[in-house]
Design a protein around this motif. Structure first.
Motif, PDB file in Angstrom:
ATOM      1  N   MET A 399       0.818  -1.209   0.000  1.00  0.00           N
ATOM      2  CA  MET A 399       0.000   0.000   0.000  1.00  0.00           C
ATOM      3  C   MET A 399       0.850   1.256   0.000  1.00  0.00           C
ATOM      4  N   GLU A 400       1.884   1.276   0.798  1.00  0.00           N
ATOM      5  CA  GLU A 400       2.734   2.475   0.855  1.00  0.00           C
ATOM      6  C   GLU A 400       3.380   2.738  -0.493  1.00  0.00           C
ATOM      7  N   SER A 401       3.902   1.682  -1.152  1.00  0.00           N
ATOM      8  CA  SER A 401       4.518   1.847  -2.466  1.00  0.00           C
ATOM      9  C   SER A 401       3.493   2.311  -3.495  1.00  0.00           C
ATOM     10  N   LEU A 402       2.312   1.749  -3.431  1.00  0.00           N
ATOM     11  CA  LEU A 402       1.262   2.139  -4.377  1.00  0.00           C
ATOM     12  C   LEU A 402       0.892   3.610  -4.216  1.00  0.00           C
ATOM     13  N   VAL A 403       0.749   4.050  -2.979  1.00  0.00           N
ATOM     14  CA  VAL A 403       0.388   5.452  -2.748  1.00  0.00           C
ATOM     15  C   VAL A 403       1.497   6.377  -3.236  1.00  0.00           C
ATOM     16  N   ARG A 404       2.755   5.979  -2.979  1.00  0.00           N
ATOM     17  CA  ARG A 404       3.863   6.813  -3.430  1.00  0.00           C
ATOM     18  C   ARG A 404       3.915   6.903  -4.956  1.00  0.00           C
ATOM     19  N   SER A 405       3.678   5.781  -5.619  1.00  0.00           N
ATOM     20  CA  SER A 405       3.722   5.805  -7.082  1.00  0.00           C
ATOM     21  C   SER A 405       2.536   6.595  -7.655  1.00  0.00           C
ATOM     22  N   LEU A 406       1.379   6.497  -7.007  1.00  0.00           N
ATOM     23  CA  LEU A 406       0.231   7.278  -7.472  1.00  0.00           C
ATOM     24  C   LEU A 406       0.489   8.775  -7.336  1.00  0.00           C
ATOM     25  N   LYS A 407       1.150   9.134  -6.265  1.00  0.00           N
ATOM     26  CA  LYS A 407       1.467  10.550  -6.076  1.00  0.00           C
ATOM     27  C   LYS A 407       2.341  11.067  -7.201  1.00  0.00           C
ATOM     28  N   GLU A 408       3.274  10.220  -7.674  1.00  0.00           N
ATOM     29  CA  GLU A 408       4.140  10.617  -8.790  1.00  0.00           C
ATOM     30  C   GLU A 408       3.393  10.540 -10.114  1.00  0.00           C
ATOM     31  N   SER A 409       2.605   9.505 -10.294  1.00  0.00           N
ATOM     32  CA  SER A 409       1.944   9.313 -11.591  1.00  0.00           C
ATOM     33  C   SER A 409       0.910  10.387 -11.868  1.00  0.00           C
ATOM     34  N   LEU A 410       0.337  10.963 -10.811  1.00  0.00           N
ATOM     35  CA  LEU A 410      -0.654  12.021 -11.030  1.00  0.00           C
ATOM     36  C   LEU A 410      -0.019  13.290 -11.587  1.00  0.00           C
ATOM     37  N   GLN A 411       1.301  13.371 -11.545  1.00  0.00           N
ATOM     38  CA  GLN A 411       1.989  14.517 -12.132  1.00  0.00           C
ATOM     39  C   GLN A 411       2.370  14.289 -13.593  1.00  0.00           C
ATOM     40  N   LEU A 412       2.161  13.062 -14.093  1.00  0.00           N
ATOM     41  CA  LEU A 412       2.544  12.739 -15.462  1.00  0.00           C
ATOM     42  C   LEU A 412       1.534  13.312 -16.452  1.00  0.00           C
ATOM     43  N   THR A 413       2.021  13.487 -17.674  1.00  0.00           N
ATOM     44  CA  THR A 413       1.132  13.982 -18.732  1.00  0.00           C
ATOM     45  C   THR A 413       0.265  12.871 -19.304  1.00  0.00           C
ATOM     46  N   ASN A 414       0.781  11.627 -19.238  1.00  0.00           N
ATOM     47  CA  ASN A 414       0.001  10.484 -19.713  1.00  0.00           C
ATOM     48  C   ASN A 414      -0.987  10.086 -18.607  1.00  0.00           C
ATOM     49  N   LEU A 415      -2.221  10.478 -18.763  1.00  0.00           N
ATOM     50  CA  LEU A 415      -3.211  10.285 -17.712  1.00  0.00           C
ATOM     51  C   LEU A 415      -3.723   8.856 -17.618  1.00  0.00           C
ATOM     52  N   ALA A 434     -12.247  -7.611   5.642  1.00  0.00           N
ATOM     53  CA  ALA A 434     -12.470  -6.719   6.778  1.00  0.00           C
ATOM     54  C   ALA A 434     -11.609  -7.087   7.969  1.00  0.00           C
ATOM     55  N   THR A 435     -11.147  -8.330   8.017  1.00  0.00           N
ATOM     56  CA  THR A 435     -10.359  -8.772   9.179  1.00  0.00           C
ATOM     57  C   THR A 435      -8.930  -8.268   9.133  1.00  0.00           C
ATOM     58  N   VAL A 436      -8.457  -7.835   7.970  1.00  0.00           N
ATOM     59  CA  VAL A 436      -7.084  -7.354   7.840  1.00  0.00           C
ATOM     60  C   VAL A 436      -7.147  -5.874   7.484  1.00  0.00           C
ATOM     61  N   ARG A 437      -6.697  -5.010   8.369  1.00  0.00           N
ATOM     62  CA  ARG A 437      -6.791  -3.575   8.158  1.00  0.00           C
ATOM     63  C   ARG A 437      -5.631  -3.078   7.297  1.00  0.00           C
ATOM     64  N   LEU A 438      -5.989  -2.244   6.345  1.00  0.00           N
ATOM     65  CA  LEU A 438      -4.964  -1.636   5.501  1.00  0.00           C
ATOM     66  C   LEU A 438      -4.308  -0.445   6.182  1.00  0.00           C
ATOM     67  N   PHE A 439      -5.057   0.232   7.052  1.00  0.00           N
ATOM     68  CA  PHE A 439      -4.543   1.463   7.668  1.00  0.00           C
ATOM     69  C   PHE A 439      -4.703   1.368   9.179  1.00  0.00           C
ATOM     70  N   PRO A 440      -3.828   0.633   9.840  1.00  0.00           N
ATOM     71  CA  PRO A 440      -3.952   0.518  11.302  1.00  0.00           C
ATOM     72  C   PRO A 440      -3.690   1.831  12.025  1.00  0.00           C
ATOM     73  N   SER A 441      -2.955   2.738  11.379  1.00  0.00           N
ATOM     74  CA  SER A 441      -2.658   4.028  12.006  1.00  0.00           C
ATOM     75  C   SER A 441      -3.082   5.155  11.085  1.00  0.00           C
ATOM     76  N   GLY A 442      -3.135   6.355  11.654  1.00  0.00           N
ATOM     77  CA  GLY A 442      -3.625   7.508  10.923  1.00  0.00           C
ATOM     78  C   GLY A 442      -2.792   7.938   9.733  1.00  0.00           C
ATOM     79  N   PRO A 443      -1.442   7.967   9.814  1.00  0.00           N
ATOM     80  CA  PRO A 443      -0.652   8.483   8.687  1.00  0.00           C
ATOM     81  C   PRO A 443      -0.905   7.767   7.373  1.00  0.00           C
ATOM     82  N   GLY A 444      -1.109   6.447   7.416  1.00  0.00           N
ATOM     83  CA  GLY A 444      -1.376   5.723   6.176  1.00  0.00           C
ATOM     84  C   GLY A 444      -2.666   6.180   5.521  1.00  0.00           C
ATOM     85  N   PHE A 445      -3.705   6.347   6.322  1.00  0.00           N
ATOM     86  CA  PHE A 445      -4.978   6.811   5.767  1.00  0.00           C
ATOM     87  C   PHE A 445      -4.852   8.226   5.237  1.00  0.00           C
TER      88      PHE A 445
END
Length: 1351
Positions: A399-415, A434-445
């Motif tokens: 999840m952390e890697s995906l969010v970081r890459s999305l942050k970069e990809s949103l700046q690209l010209t190829n949408l 539902a039994t496995v939380r993706l964001f156990p803490s606030g910073p991830g969310f």
């Protein structure tokens, strides 16, 4: 040979070539030594001779290639020239060779042979190049087959493929240049393909690379026909050999070729099946090399550590992802995606078991390559379809890697890249258990929400739509961290809301051609806007649902794990989220959706829209009343009903449809029903229902709406037909009545008033005819509709009135049907049949409700508070409820009698409220009904008689029940009636009839009351005073005689005066309760003054006199005026005026005097003439009146002037010398100077002008001088005669007449001015005096008849 003229001397030819090669020009492809022996047909000049065109001889070329003694450099040069000819002169070589196909084949064979024999790389490259160009030039199937035959032959004859690298390279280039060769290979040269597969087993990686290159070109031929036609056995062998080759590949070229071939094979389903079924134990690696691209990694490293049954392809592709070559990483990701596309459920598990998702996420974290990102997103998206992906926690890991890459990809010209990444994120959020939380803490969310904020703010609507879709998945309860990040959610909601500004709403032209546009241009901006709006609504609904779930969980609602420093701010709380949702919904979402669906409603959009509106009613209950009122008043009843009828109704004919009927858009129907029910219940809960029936009505309405709204899919135009349907169930009709009422309460008329009125009457009649009883809540709604819509509807007939009366009577308590609306009073009072039963109840409830609303429960008021409210009453604007009652009484006079009955029979608070209404009525009816007061008097007489009987039974001197409180109220009403009586009323002509009877009863009551019962005594005295003062003098003889003969009344007046006199000079310890109220004392003074005046006029017999201290009155005016209320001073002056007019000798009053006025006995001549005032008293009173003239109080000024006039008249009659002495005192001159210096507004006051006239009459000229009179005339000139009041004009006319008659201004010009002013003033106008004589001014509880203060 045919190439030469002779076949002899081969040795000589060889010799000549060796010796003469240097003679061949650098441009011509000929050998001069032997060229002459060749047939000219094999030669051609390319280009003009004059220009030195290139000479080409095929015979020379073939002989040079065939001769092994010629150096390879020479051959390479010749081939380079041939390549140039093929490029620059297309068709030239073909024409030469096509003369004899044997020569063509021979030439081709020689070139193929050079691929085996030549060792120089440059020469080999030229041979490869010329061969490909030649075959393309020839475009002959025979030539292609010849080449393929030759290659197959060479492979068959050789035991080893060691020297076949150039041949394989040529074959690959040939297939690439001539794709038709690939089809021939797979159809006619299967043995050759087997040889190519076997060649991949040769250890030389360069040769393997060439062979793989051949396969790459073969399977990658345009059209894919070759790949599809490839025999399955060959294809399977290629797959297995390729995996082995790829697993052991070390050289970059071989690796790239193998990966390229693999990317071709994975597009074939059968090939993928073979590749994925090849286990690592089936493909043994010969060696482990540590060279892989630039990272020096071997693909076979640690393969022996893998499980024996582990699939090899995922391992290979995972290794490729680790390489430093981005191209290999991209190709690997594409291969993974291509494999998974065929069957994600079948092929995902091996990749997941090989930890490929982990490596893909790592690539996302460290790469900005658009193709790699898109490919990795696609692979992971396919892998998410496998539950194993989540059970092994790959989603949590990445999840952390995906969010970081999305942050970069949103700046690209190829949408397309961020769109694919957002799609992956949405799938992860939606499929995550539902039994496995993706964001156990606030910073991830927070990190995810920040990326989504950027996404929804993107300039591309498609990206924004995808981000909104992800946000919907994020707003799931199990995705919320601890503590819940409400602030992050608020920012997301606000970002989506702010995006609405740039939406392109459908124009009229778009709406007219929406169907055609959707078919022809699905990517239009308007349709993209609609798509974003729909997804945004889904997101908003998810946020509302999440807020509801958090509100139901105490832990999430309190957010107890929030950091202490955040508790101080309300931004990060559930309440702030709910407020944000309501604010955005009200300000932006509602207007946007309405505009979007204004002409072309969309069922999906409206479904989510109404669900959102329904959710608002549970988020912030404290604000829902205002929100519901706004929705209803803005036409949302009509909106929801029309959408239900338009989009949800079935195709059946009109009838009541059961719930099992098949409706269109059932989800929209459910959303609309939920919204209408919650809106209705919210509006109903805040209505003015009686507390006892409130909960029952709410439950009753809720059940009606819940069970009947889904079947009511009718347009508003169909509602009248539904209501008038005689057959069928009544419950759906009841729902319509309730909604009509609730909408109308907020000003939204769903149907015209006439239609509503007639339909409700019809419904009530039909229900009664069927023997049913209308539910309580429905009857209340029906009554409201009848009342509010009656103005524009025809009057009811007898049958309808009987039906309505019967329905209302069926209710046990009419108060439970009551609603606080003026239309109800009008409706009940409009029809006598209804007024007889319900008018009194409605009026009582109206006044009680208004009183409770405006004042609320208060403690018992003291007398001072009552007087204070009375003082403020005249300054307050009449309230709306009272004005409504006034309009009812104006239209239906019978209501007044009902109110009078309430004054006498109801409890004190209600009776006092009724009195206030009647006071307002009488005070403002002068222009409406000239005989109103006359018509009221009989009813008032009855009320007074009834009160008198009750009071007589209990005794006026005793305390009794609360009904006695009606006595002061009736008396007050009598005062108002008398004061409001128009001057032209006929009862003023005599004192007969009701008027005299009222006076009689009031005087008796006043005489029998305790002096302490001031609440009743005060209005009684006030009424008696008004009767005497407002009636003409010649009509009051019987009244005065009756009052003077009433010993109880005279005793009551004496008691009041005695208490007042004793309180003025008694010890301070005297109880204040023993002192009469100020208002009562004033009224007694005024009544006594009227009795004195009228007794003198009529010479009425006096049975009992009243003792009054003249000394006390003069001393109060002289020494205590600063501490005495102005109203009391006025009443003293009015009484003194009346006494002075009778020369202090009235039979009604026995005056007492003292040494302070008349001096010591025996009295002197002057004191005796002026007794009981005396000369000293006259001077004291004159001084007191002079001082009061300087006051600014209007009535006090008038009373002072009138009293002074009466004093001077008394002195003139008794002692003219004293009168002149009083006027000519120095203080008179000082007083006049003060008045003349106070300004023109004071100077021209009628009272001041009257005072000047008095000075002229009684003193002549010693006090008034010519400059004083000129100052008056100049003030008149400056102001203008027309600007003066009528009363001032009369006083000025009298003054100017005296000046003119006594010649006080001797100059001619002054005389002319006075004359002109008199002419301008004209004749006296008596209308002013007549109008003032019948006017009453209320100062607190004291009525002042202005006729007593006329100058």
């Amino acid at each position: 040979m045919i190439l030469r003229h002779t076949s002899q001397h081969n040795d000589q030819l060889r010799y000549s070539l060796e010796g003469e090669t240097n003679r061949m020009t650098s441009r011509d492809i000929v050998c001069n030594k032997i060229h002459f022996r060749h047939d000219p047909k094999w030669s051609r000049r390319l280009g003009p001779v004059e220009g030195g065109g290139l000479l080409l001889c095929v015979a020379c070329l073939i002989e040079m290639i065939d001769d092994e003694d010629i150096a390879s450099v020479r051959k390479s040069s010749a081939l380079s020239s041939v390549s140039g000819v093929l490029k620059c002169s297309p068709g030239a070589l073909r024409e030469l060779l096509q003369q004899d196909h044997r020569v063509c084949l021979h030439f081709t064979a020689k070139l193929l042979g050079m691929l085996q024999t030549a060792e120089d790389p440059v020469t080999l490259e030229k041979v490869d190049q010329v061969l490909v160009q030649l075959l393309l030039e020839l475009q002959s199937e025979l030539s292609f087959r010849f080449v393929l035959d030759e290659i197959h032959k060479q492979l068959s004859e050789q035991l080893s493929v060691k020297h076949f690298l150039p041949t394989f390279s040529f074959l690959g280039n040939l297939i690439k240049a001539a794709p038709t060769v690939s089809q021939s290979l797979v159809t006619h040269y299967v043995p050759l393909l087997d040889r190519l597969c076997s060649a991949l087993l040769f250890p030389d990686e360069a040769l393997k690379g060439a062979v793989v290159y051949v396969w790459l070109q073969l399977l990658g031929a345009p059209g894919g026909s070759a790949a599809q036609s490839l025999p399955s056995a060959v294809r399977d062998r290629v797959c297995n050999v390729l995996l082995k080759t790829l697993a052991n590949a070390s050289s970059p070229q071989l690796l790239r070729n193998c990966v390229g071939l693999l990317s071709q094979l994975v597009h074939l389903a059968d090939a993928v099946s073979v590749l994925m079924n090849s286990l690592s134990c089936q493909v043994m690696c010969d060696e482990n090399e540590d060279i892989l691209a630039n990272n020096s990694q071997s693909l076979s490293q640690n393969q022996d550590q893998q499980p024996p049954d582990h699939c090899l392809l995922p391992l290979i592709l995972k290794k490729l992802l680790l390489s430093g070559d981005e191209n290999l990483q991209v190709t690997s990701a594409k291969c993974i995606a291509s494999v998974l596309v065929h069957s994600p459920s079948q092929y995902s598990a091996p990749f997941i078991n090989a930890d490929v998702p982990e490596f893909l996420f790592d690539r996302l974290a460290c790469s900005s390559n658009e193709v790699l990102l898109w490919s990795a997103y696609s692979c992971l998206l396919l892998l998410t379809e496998e539950p194993l992906f989540f059970s092994q926690c790959h989603s949590v890991y990445g999840m952390e890697s995906l969010v970081r890459s999305l942050k970069e990809s949103l700046q690209l010209t190829n949408l397309e890249v961020p769109k694919q990444g957002l799609l992956l994120l949405r799938e992860i959020l939606e499929r995550q258990p539902a039994t496995v939380r993706l964001f156990p803490s606030g910073p991830g969310f927070v990190a995810v929400s920040e990326v989504l904020v950027v996404g929804v703010s993107s300039s591309c609507l498609l990206v924004a739509t995808q981000a909104a879709s992800v946000t919907s998945a994020l707003f799931r309860l199990d995705h919320q961290s601890r503590p819940v990040q409400y602030e992050a959610m608020i920012k997301l909601i606000e970002a989506i809301t702010n995006r609405f500004v740039s939406l392109t709403l459908p124009s009229p032209a778009h709406l007219r051609s929406s169907g055609r546009m959707k078919r022809s241009d699905p990517s239009s901006q308007a349709l993209r806007s609609e798509g974003f709006l729909l997804q945004a609504l889904v997101c908003f609904q998810s946020a509302c649902r999440l807020a509801e779930e958090c509100a139901s969980d105490p832990v999430l609602k309190e957010n107890m794990f929030t950091a202490p420093y955040k508790h101080s701010g309300a931004q990060d709380s559930l309440e702030s989220l709910c407020q944000c949702l309501l604010r955005c919904c009200d300000a932006v979402w509602i207007p946007t959706v309405i505009r979007m669906c204004e002409r072309a409603p969309s069922a999906p959009i409206l479904q989510n829209f109404y669900s959102i509106l329904s959710s608002q009613f549970t988020l912030l209950p404290s604000l829902m009343a205002a929100f519901a009122n706004k929705l209803a008043s803005s036409g949302f009843y009509k909106l929801a009903v029309e959408h239900k009828g338009l989009l949800c109704a079935g195709n059946s004919s009109f009838a009541f449809l059961p719930l099992t009927h098949s409706f269109r858009n059932p989800n929209l129907n459910a959303s609309c029903c939920g919204f209408l029910q919650k809106l209705s219940m919210c509006l109903l809960s805040q209505s003015d229902l009686p507390s006892g029936s409130h909960q029952h009505d709410l439950k009753e309405v809720e059940n009606l709406l819940l069970h009947n709204l889904p079947s009511l899919c009718y347009r508003l135009s169909e509602w009248p037909s539904v209501l008038c349907e005689y057959q069928g169930p009544q419950a759906p009709k009841y729902c319509l009545v309730i909604m009509l009422r609730l909408a109308l309460q907020q000003g939204d008329r769903l149907l015209p008033d006439q239609i509503v009125f007639s339909n409700v009457v019809w419904l009530l009649r039909s229900v009664q005819e069927q023997g049913c009883v209308v539910p309580h809540s429905v009857l209340r709604s029906a009554l409201y509709l009848l009342a509010v819509t009656q103005d524009k509807s025809p009057s009811l007939d007898g049958a309808s009135l009987n039906c309505i009366s019967k329905a209302l009577s069926s209710c046990q308590s009419f108060s439970s049907l009551y609603f606080h609306h003026p239309a109800l009073i009008h409706f009940m009072c409009r029809y006598p049949e209804l007024a007889e039963k319900f008018a009194a109840l409605v009026l009582e409830l109206w006044l009680t409700k208004e009183q409770d609303t405006n004042t609320g429960p208060t403690r018992a008021d003291t007398q001072e508070e009552k007087e204070s409210r009375a003082d403020e009453r005249s300054d307050q604007k009449t309230d709306t409820e009272t004005m409504e009652l006034l309009s009812v009484m104006e239209k239906y006079p019978a209501v007044i009698l009902t109110l009078l009955d309430m004054v006498c029979t109801r409890e004190a608070p209600l009776a006092e409220r009724v009195l206030g209404v009647l006071e307002v009525l009488l005070g403002g009816q002068r222009d409406y009904n000239i005989n109103l007061c006359t018509n009221l008097r009989p009813a008032l007489l009855q009320a007074l008689q009834r009160v008198s009987v009750v009071n007589t039974d209990h005794g006026f001197e005793e305390e009794y029940s609360a009904q006695v409180n009606s006595l002061p109220l009736v008396l007050k009403l009598l005062c108002v009636t008398q004061a409001s009586d128009p001057p032209s009323s006929p009862h003023y002509s005599n004192m007969e009839g009701v008027h005299f009877k009222l006076l009689y009863h009031v005087s008796n009551i006043a005489g029998r009351l305790k002096p302490t019962k001031t609440e009743s005594l005060l209005p009684a005295i006030s009424y008696l005073y008004c009767c005497l003062s407002l009636s003409p003098a010649h009509c009051t003889d019987r009244a005065v005689s009756m009052l003077l003969s009433n010993s109880g009344l005279m005793d009551q007046l004496q008691t009041v005066f005695s208490s007042s006199s004793s309180s003025s000079f008694s010890a301070p310890s005297l109880s204040p309760s023993a002192c009469p109220p100020l208002a009562l004392l004033c009224c007694c003074h005024l009544l006594l003054s009227s009795l004195i005046t009228l007794q003198r006029v009529h010479s009425t017999q006096v049975h009992k006199s009243i003792t009054w201290s003249l000394d006390t009155a003069v001393q109060r005016l002289l020494t205590q005026k600063r501490n005495t209320d102005s109203l009391l001073l006025i009443s003293y002056l009015r009484l003194l005026q009346a006494l002075l007019d009778t020369d202090l000798a009235s039979e009604v009053v026995c005056l007492t005097s003292g040494p302070g006025l008349v001096g010591l006995r025996p009295l002197g001549i002057e004191d005796g003439a002026l007794y009981p005032l005396g000369s000293r008293g006259a001077q004291c009173l004159s001084i007191a009146l002079s001082g009061l003239l300087l006051q600014k109080h209007e009535l006090l000024l008038r009373a002072s002037v009138n009293c002074l006039s009466s004093l001077l008249g008394f002195l003139q009659r008794k002692s003219p010398a004293t009168a002149k002495h009083v006027v000519c005192q120095p203080w008179s001159r000082f007083l006049l100077h003060s008045l003349l210096s106070s300004g023109k507004s004071c100077l021209l006051h009628p009272a001041i002008l009257r005072f000047i006239i008095l000075l002229l009459q009684d003193s002549g000229t010693p006090v008034l001088r010519e400059p004083d009179l000129l100052q008056v005339t100049e003030a008149v000139e400056r102001r203008g005669v027309k600007e003066l009041s009528k009363e001032a004009e009369q006083a000025l006319r009298l003054l100017l007449t005296q000046i003119q008659s006594r010649d006080l201004l001797p100059r001619e010009e002054h005389k002319q001015k006075v004359k002109n002013m008199i002419e301008e003033l004209g004749e006296p106008d008596q209308s002013c005096r007549r109008s003032q004589s019948h006017s009453v001014l209320h100062v607190g509880d004291v009525p002042l008849c202005l006729s007593d203060f006329v100058l």
